[in-house]
Write an enzyme that holds these catalytic residues in place. Structure first.
Site, short mmCIF file in Angstrom:
data_model
loop_
_atom_site.label_atom_id
_atom_site.label_comp_id
_atom_site.label_asym_id
_atom_site.label_seq_id
_atom_site.Cartn_x
_atom_site.Cartn_y
_atom_site.Cartn_z
N MET A 30 0.83 -1.20 0.00
CA MET A 30 0.00 0.00 0.00
C MET A 30 0.87 1.26 0.00
O MET A 30 0.39 2.36 0.28
CB MET A 30 -0.95 0.01 1.20
CG MET A 30 -2.04 -1.03 1.09
SD MET A 30 -3.64 -0.51 1.77
CE MET A 30 -3.20 -0.16 3.47
N ASN A 32 4.16 3.91 0.91
CA ASN A 32 4.84 4.44 2.10
C ASN A 32 5.91 3.43 2.55
O ASN A 32 5.96 3.03 3.69
CB ASN A 32 3.85 4.75 3.21
CG ASN A 32 4.39 5.75 4.21
OD1 ASN A 32 4.26 5.57 5.41
ND2 ASN A 32 5.01 6.81 3.74
N HIS A 34 9.27 1.16 3.34
CA HIS A 34 10.44 1.26 4.23
C HIS A 34 11.30 0.02 4.04
O HIS A 34 11.05 -0.80 3.13
CB HIS A 34 9.99 1.40 5.69
CG HIS A 34 9.00 0.37 6.14
ND1 HIS A 34 9.30 -0.96 6.28
CD2 HIS A 34 7.68 0.48 6.46
CE1 HIS A 34 8.24 -1.63 6.69
NE2 HIS A 34 7.24 -0.78 6.79
N ALA A 35 12.31 -0.13 4.89
CA ALA A 35 13.26 -1.24 4.72
C ALA A 35 12.59 -2.60 4.78
O ALA A 35 13.06 -3.56 4.16
CB ALA A 35 14.36 -1.13 5.78
N HIS A 37 9.64 -3.42 3.53
CA HIS A 37 9.15 -3.69 2.18
C HIS A 37 10.30 -4.04 1.24
O HIS A 37 10.20 -4.94 0.41
CB HIS A 37 8.42 -2.46 1.63
CG HIS A 37 7.17 -2.11 2.37
ND1 HIS A 37 7.12 -1.06 3.25
CD2 HIS A 37 5.92 -2.66 2.36
CE1 HIS A 37 5.89 -0.97 3.75
NE2 HIS A 37 5.15 -1.93 3.22
N GLN A 155 -2.76 -11.80 8.14
CA GLN A 155 -2.93 -11.52 6.71
C GLN A 155 -2.25 -12.59 5.87
O GLN A 155 -2.81 -13.08 4.88
CB GLN A 155 -2.36 -10.15 6.37
CG GLN A 155 -2.32 -9.85 4.88
CD GLN A 155 -1.75 -8.48 4.58
OE1 GLN A 155 -2.46 -7.49 4.63
NE2 GLN A 155 -0.46 -8.41 4.29
#
Length: 281
Positions: A30, A32, A34-35, A37, A155
């Site tokens: 989604m 935004n 960061h490390a 991801h 999830q």
């Protein structure tokens, strides 16, 4: 790295790769980023010839008290980070591309049992939105494999169940939770923590470790859960749950069951809701 917004351009790129006999890895997000991801991209890069990421803030997984409009959007920064980590293609669709008849009129996918506990109980309808958008993305990208982080453990289990139940030809890979040096799980939500709350936030991980240790010593599950929730509350958190469940199906383990378990916590700290988990070795 190229960025496309429409389905036809996405499919054209992937069709070209398929024509060369290349495999495709996929990381849905989604945005935004960061490390944490980027670690998913790295894993996909190691297992597939080409890597596709998506950035799409999905309206159907937001509840009535969760502000879809305020969710952080940072596409330009996301593009830079993805390119740096050797992503080949970014799919950044508009809502109309993903929901041609409108989000409220979309076909919806419900995964029973797994979605009715923990996060599902506190965020009704959330996992229906997650399962629906991930299924749509799988249909669009048609990847050989897709990578999801273990931080969002429930999830991950929902997606695994959906893929198996619907016979989707996608291998689901789980990536370990990436943590800061003090143990806090990396999350886009961490940016909303005040300085004081950021110093306190690692207590979630400390509590998960203590839950695992107490179960290993033979303490009763319900006692361990209650003690963990009380500890967090005394520290200034507002816990939604501190639970121990079976890894396989997130069901409550039987008395004396010690293996194949995971501890999960969701707790609000100030205005930020933190979630984390720790599978038992």
């Amino acid at each position: 790295m190229q960025t496309v917004q429409d389905a036809a351009a996405l499919r054209a790129m992937i069709r070209g790769w398929r024509g060369q006999g290349l495999t495709v890895g996929f990381v849905p997000t989604m945005g935004n980023l960061h490390a944490g991801h980027h670690s998913l991209i790295k894993l996909a890069r190691a297992r597939a010839d080409r890597v596709v990421a998506s950035v799409f803030v999905n309206p159907t997984q937001f509840g009535p008290n969760e502000d879809f409009e305020r969710y952080p959007r940072s596409l330009v920064q996301d593009q830079g980070g993805l390119a740096e980590h050797e992503c080949d293609l970014l799919f950044a669709p508009e809502v109309a591309t993903m929901y041609p008849f409108g989000a409220q009129n979309s076909v919806s996918i419900h995964v029973p049992q797994l979605t009715e506990t923990l996060e599902g109980a506190h965020r009704p309808g959330h996992f229906d939105g997650v399962a629906t958008v991930v299924c749509k993305l799988f249909n669009l990208v048609q990847p050989d494999l897709a990578v999801f982080g273990q931080k969002d453990f429930q999830q991950l289990k929902v997606i695994e169940r959906m893929v198996r139940d619907m016979s989707l030809p996608v291998k689901i890979m789980a990536a370990p939770t990436l943590r800061a040096d003090d143990g806090l799980a990396l999350s886009s939500r961490n940016q909303y923590l005040s300085t004081a709350d950021r110093a306190l936030a690692p207590q979630v991980y400390v509590t998960l470790q203590q839950m695992r240790e107490l179960i290993a010593k033979g303490h009763a599950r319900t006692v361990v859960e209650q003690a963990a929730a009380s500890k967090l509350a005394r520290a200034g958190f507002d816990p939604d749950y501190a639970a121990i469940r079976r890894i396989e199906d997130l069901a409550e383990p039987a008395d004396g069951e010690r293996e194949g378990l995971v501890a999960l916590i969701a707790a609000r700290l100030g205005q930020t809701r933190l979630i984390d988990n720790l599978p038992f070795d």
